[in-house]
Design an enzyme around this catalytic site. Structure first.
Site, PDB file in Angstrom:
ATOM      1  N   HIS A  52      40.151  64.577  -5.922  1.00  0.00           N
ATOM      2  CA  HIS A  52      39.696  64.056  -4.628  1.00  0.00           C
ATOM      3  C   HIS A  52      40.762  63.195  -3.931  1.00  0.00           C
ATOM      4  O   HIS A  52      41.174  63.526  -2.811  1.00  0.00           O
ATOM      5  CB  HIS A  52      38.360  63.333  -4.811  1.00  0.00           C
ATOM      6  CG  HIS A  52      37.889  62.614  -3.593  1.00  0.00           C
ATOM      7  ND1 HIS A  52      37.602  63.256  -2.421  1.00  0.00           N
ATOM      8  CD2 HIS A  52      37.671  61.296  -3.368  1.00  0.00           C
ATOM      9  CE1 HIS A  52      37.224  62.369  -1.515  1.00  0.00           C
ATOM     10  NE2 HIS A  52      37.264  61.169  -2.057  1.00  0.00           N
ATOM     11  N   HIS A  76      42.078  55.088  -2.437  1.00  0.00           N
ATOM     12  CA  HIS A  76      40.951  54.626  -1.625  1.00  0.00           C
ATOM     13  C   HIS A  76      39.661  54.400  -2.403  1.00  0.00           C
ATOM     14  O   HIS A  76      38.829  53.606  -1.993  1.00  0.00           O
ATOM     15  CB  HIS A  76      40.716  55.555  -0.433  1.00  0.00           C
ATOM     16  CG  HIS A  76      39.977  56.820  -0.777  1.00  0.00           C
ATOM     17  ND1 HIS A  76      40.607  57.945  -1.231  1.00  0.00           N
ATOM     18  CD2 HIS A  76      38.659  57.117  -0.756  1.00  0.00           C
ATOM     19  CE1 HIS A  76      39.705  58.892  -1.468  1.00  0.00           C
ATOM     20  NE2 HIS A  76      38.509  58.410  -1.187  1.00  0.00           N
ATOM     21  N   GLU A  80      35.879  50.804  -5.520  1.00  0.00           N
ATOM     22  CA  GLU A  80      34.475  51.162  -5.571  1.00  0.00           C
ATOM     23  C   GLU A  80      34.095  51.815  -6.888  1.00  0.00           C
ATOM     24  O   GLU A  80      33.024  51.566  -7.421  1.00  0.00           O
ATOM     25  CB  GLU A  80      34.237  52.151  -4.435  1.00  0.00           C
ATOM     26  CG  GLU A  80      32.879  52.102  -3.841  1.00  0.00           C
ATOM     27  CD  GLU A  80      32.820  53.115  -2.713  1.00  0.00           C
ATOM     28  OE1 GLU A  80      33.728  53.095  -1.867  1.00  0.00           O
ATOM     29  OE2 GLU A  80      31.897  53.923  -2.718  1.00  0.00           O
ATOM     30  N   ASP A  81      34.980  52.641  -7.409  1.00  0.00           N
ATOM     31  CA  ASP A  81      34.581  53.508  -8.520  1.00  0.00           C
ATOM     32  C   ASP A  81      35.291  53.252  -9.842  1.00  0.00           C
ATOM     33  O   ASP A  81      35.052  53.972 -10.799  1.00  0.00           O
ATOM     34  CB  ASP A  81      34.815  54.983  -8.132  1.00  0.00           C
ATOM     35  CG  ASP A  81      33.886  55.428  -7.008  1.00  0.00           C
ATOM     36  OD1 ASP A  81      32.819  54.801  -6.878  1.00  0.00           O
ATOM     37  OD2 ASP A  81      34.226  56.374  -6.286  1.00  0.00           O
ATOM     38  N   ASP A 145      38.923  61.451   3.925  1.00  0.00           N
ATOM     39  CA  ASP A 145      38.004  61.330   2.787  1.00  0.00           C
ATOM     40  C   ASP A 145      36.743  62.139   3.065  1.00  0.00           C
ATOM     41  O   ASP A 145      36.287  62.949   2.261  1.00  0.00           O
ATOM     42  CB  ASP A 145      37.684  59.830   2.607  1.00  0.00           C
ATOM     43  CG  ASP A 145      36.673  59.561   1.517  1.00  0.00           C
ATOM     44  OD1 ASP A 145      36.701  60.274   0.492  1.00  0.00           O
ATOM     45  OD2 ASP A 145      35.860  58.631   1.692  1.00  0.00           O
ATOM     46  N   ASP A 265      32.607  82.391  26.363  1.00  0.00           N
ATOM     47  CA  ASP A 265      33.904  82.125  25.779  1.00  0.00           C
ATOM     48  C   ASP A 265      33.875  81.987  24.266  1.00  0.00           C
ATOM     49  O   ASP A 265      34.309  81.002  23.733  1.00  0.00           O
ATOM     50  CB  ASP A 265      34.520  80.882  26.418  1.00  0.00           C
ATOM     51  CG  ASP A 265      33.483  79.824  26.702  1.00  0.00           C
ATOM     52  OD1 ASP A 265      33.756  78.916  27.474  1.00  0.00           O
ATOM     53  OD2 ASP A 265      32.376  79.918  26.110  1.00  0.00           O
TER      54      ASP A 265
HETATM   55 MN    MN Z   1      36.492  59.143  -1.493  1.00  0.00          MN
END
Ligand code: MN
Length: 722
Positions: A52, A76, A80-81, A145, A265
């Site tokens: 990821h 990133h 958090e993880d 992300d 179109d």
């Molecule tokens: Mn992420």
């Protein structure tokens, strides 16, 4: 599974392709660190988690962003993880990247809060996200992300798939659009559609695929014709033919309720030319070849869209009666149309990322409604799109926008007027906070109420929104007027009795109404209010109606005798007969400077001029009246608190000391504790400030006495005293 891992070296290659001097070491360290922190984690798809952040970094590299943004992409999800702490991250990668990662983590928190929101709230949520982001790169990494998550959404259970797809459609695709990122927007929308309406999506893409096959030769033929005529006229151009993106076709079908045959179109051609004059020249040539559809010619070069999009658009009827769209623009315009704000981070040959001045004008152009104030955007890297606003949540996920500086009181009045009136406190993000606390972006605000709570004047200093201010003022005014009318009525009745006038008769036979209009009041109520506020001297008002006979003496109600006696020595200027009493909070005595305050039907409370209650909390100048000490002497009860070391005969000593100064002790309560420390609460009668000081001095001189103070009432009682 490892062959599924995108190779870090591939990403490096993309970056060095557009930015040969890039900080390869930073990117490598970010990659290694991310790999270590995410070790052992897997995605729902079963792939290693590292896929990821690597894919996100690749998307950012394809957007040609700088190495700070790409490193942020790699890192990133760390806070958090994983076990990585802010401190740790900052030690490894410094303040800037850590700040960006933190901002991304905060967005996730916000996402969780608006899970229950309504679609009508989406614009507020988008503005909140943009308002809370100081660096454009945060939103670019967030979009990358989200894009990768959308590409791999199929692995999640259906309810989460639907929720995330809806969020993408309502929040992130419009943000990409607002930032001018056409390509990002189109892919997000198509992906979201495929999860939200999988059947429509499948049917439509199948139909389009078939048509494309059928149309392939037509497309080739049209392309050739266009290229030919441009060459003849020496206009260098690149010509692309394509099927428009699925979501835009789907929306058109829905909106117009028509079949695919009638969509003008779904076929679109794009001409990329070298200069603006060539754009217009090419448009003219196209119109020579095919008949334009009236009303479908758009000049976004002369009139760019708010997101800075520039292009010429037209629809024409093709060789086989097949309508199609043509877009004409320069290379620069195309870059901006596809990449939007990210185009300004592009590395171009011979120079670094886009100049600050360009970015500023870009951001400037982005924000509708702020054009008149370009100085808001002087920090080139700040994405302070909505600097004046703050966006907050109710516990149910509804979003309320406020002016910056708004407090829980504003929030309470935004919820409901009654919630505002009875607001006693607030929880922000689960924590109890003072009502003065300014709200911050993304705060979840819960208002605590109590039926006994009512607005107070100091709320006017705390509330910043017009709505709250108005509601508070209306409540206060209404309350005060009612009180004044009530007080005025009592005073009026009393004066009438004194003068021997029958109040009821006076009112019923119209004299009262006449009296009001004589003094310039439309209603009797207003006359009474003016009397209650002390603005009108009652004696003068009633003088014309006074009978010649002497006024009947007023019988003081039992228990009020002392108040009446005190009343005689404090007089309201210009109004000899207003009932007065000394406020318990400051207990003013003759010799003190005093002010009067018209109370709720109890006459005039007399405070020491320096009493904090009167000055700070509750005073409104409308209700202030001038008072002064009269010539009459009286006895004033003053509560005194005495602390002493336990000894026998204290009561006698206290009484002796007071009597020695000519003061009576009206009551006394003595207590001692196990440590042989004692207290005495006395009420002494004194004639004034000087007398009181002499009595206190005498008490302090008693052997064993450790403290002597005038005891004031508690704050709660002080408030009630008014
Ligand atoms: Mn992420």
């Amino acid at each position: 599974m490892t062959e599924a891992l995108p190779r870090f070296e591939d990403i490096l290659e993309i970056v060095s392709g557009y930015n040969p001097d890039c900080d390869e070491d930073l990117l490598r360290r970010a990659y290694v660190y991310s790999a270590m922190a995410h070790r052992g984690q897997v995605r729902v798809s079963g792939e290693p988690y590292l896929v990821h952040p690597l894919e996100v970094a690749r998307i950012l590299a394809e957007m040609h962003l700088d190495e700070v943004a790409i490193a942020t992409g790699l890192l990133h999800d760390l806070l958090e993880d994983t076990w990585v702490s802010e401190e740790e991250l900052e030690k490894q990668f410094g303040e800037r990247i850590t700040g960006l990662v933190k901002a991304l983590t905060k967005i996730t928190t916000m996402e969780q809060s608006y899970a229950a929101r309504e679609a009508a709230q989406a614009e507020n949520v988008r503005r909140m996200l943009l308002a809370s982001i100081a660096d454009v790169r945060v939103i670019l990494v967030k979009l990358a992300d989200r894009l990768h998550n959308m590409r791999t959404l199929g692995f999640l259970p259906e309810d989460r798939r639907k929720r995330i797809a809806a969020e993408t459609m309502e929040i992130y695709a419009p943000i990409a659009h607002r930032l001018g990122m056409g390509r990002m927007k189109a892919e997000l929308e198509d992906l979201a559609l495929s999860y939200q309406h999988p059947d429509d999506y499948r049917r439509l893409s199948e139909e389009l695929r078939q048509r494309e096959e059928v149309a392939a030769s037509l497309i080739a033929q049209i392309r050739e014709t266009i290229t030919g005529i441009l060459e003849e006229n020496s206009i260098p151009a690149e010509v692309k033919g394509r099927i428009k993106h699925l979501f835009s076709i789907w929306t058109k079908l829905r909106r117009q309720g028509i079949g695919l045959d009638r969509v003008y179109d779904f076929l679109a051609f794009r001409l990329i030319v070298d200069t603006v004059p060539h754009c217009y020249a090419a448009l003219g040539l196209i119109h020579q070849l095919w008949r334009p559809v009236p009303g479908r010619i758009k000049d976004y070069i002369a009139m760019p869209k708010p997101n800075a999009y520039q292009s010429l658009h037209t629809s024409v009827i093709g060789p086989e009666g097949q309508p199609f769209e043509v877009q004409i623009r320069t290379r620069d315009m195309d870059e901006i149309a596809e990449r939007g704000i990210a185009a300004h981070w592009l590395y171009k040959e011979g120079r670094g990322p886009g100049h600050d001045a360009e970015r500023v004008s870009w951001l400037h152009g982005l924000v509708e409604g702020h054009q008149e104030n370009p100085r808001d955007f002087l920090n080139s890297l700040k994405l302070n799109l909505y600097p004046e606003e703050v966006y907050t949540f109710t516990p149910k996920g509804e979003v309320f926008a406020f002016a910056r500086g708004a407090t829980p009181i504003d929030f309470a009045y935004r919820v409901h007027t009654e919630v505002g009136h009875h607001c006693v406190g607030a929880r922000i993000n689960g924590k109890l906070v003072p009502l003065r606390t300014p709200l911050a972006n993304g705060d979840i605000v819960e208002i605590l109420t109590s039926t006994s709570q009512v607005p107070s004047r100091d709320w006017l200093d705390i509330a910043v929104t017009g709505r709250a201010q108005n509601k508070i003022r209306a409540w206060l005014n209404r309350g005060e007027k009612e009180e004044a009318v009530e007080a005025g009525k009592r005073l009026f009745d009393r004066e009438c009795r004194k003068l021997g006038l029958a109040v009821k008769e006076f009112r019923d036979d119209g004299r009262m109404a006449k009296l009001a209009s004589d003094h310039g009041f439309g209603k009797e109520e207003d006359l009474l209010a003016a009397i209650g506020f002390g603005r009108l001297a009652l004696r003068d008002v009633l003088a014309p109606y006074a009978r010649t006979k002497a006024p009947a003496p007023v019988a003081a109600p039992p228990g009020r005798a002392r108040v009446a006696a005190e009343s005689a020595v404090i007089v309201v200027r210009g109004e000899r007969d207003l009932l007065t009493y000394r406020a318990q909070c400051c207990n003013p005595l003759p010799g003190d400077e005093i002010v009067g305050y018209v109370t709720r039907g109890r006459g005039v409370a007399v405070h020491a001029a320096n009493c904090p209650n009167v000055r700070k909390l509750l005073f409104t100048s409308e209700r202030e009246v001038e008072v002064e000490w009269g010539g009459v002497t009286g006895a004033f009860a003053v509560p005194v608190h005495v602390g002493f070391e336990d000894r026998s005969g204290m009561l006698a000593a206290l009484s002796q000391a007071a009597n020695g100064e000519g003061a009576d002790i009206r009551s006394c309560h003595l207590a001692t504790n196990e440590d042989r420390l004692g207290t005495a609460d006395l009420v002494v009668d004194v004639s004034g400030r000087g007398h009181l000081e002499r009595v206190l001095a005498a008490l302090r001189h008693i052997a064993g006495v450790t403290s002597v103070d005038v005891s004031l009432t508690t704050p709660a009682r002080r408030l009630r005293a008014l």
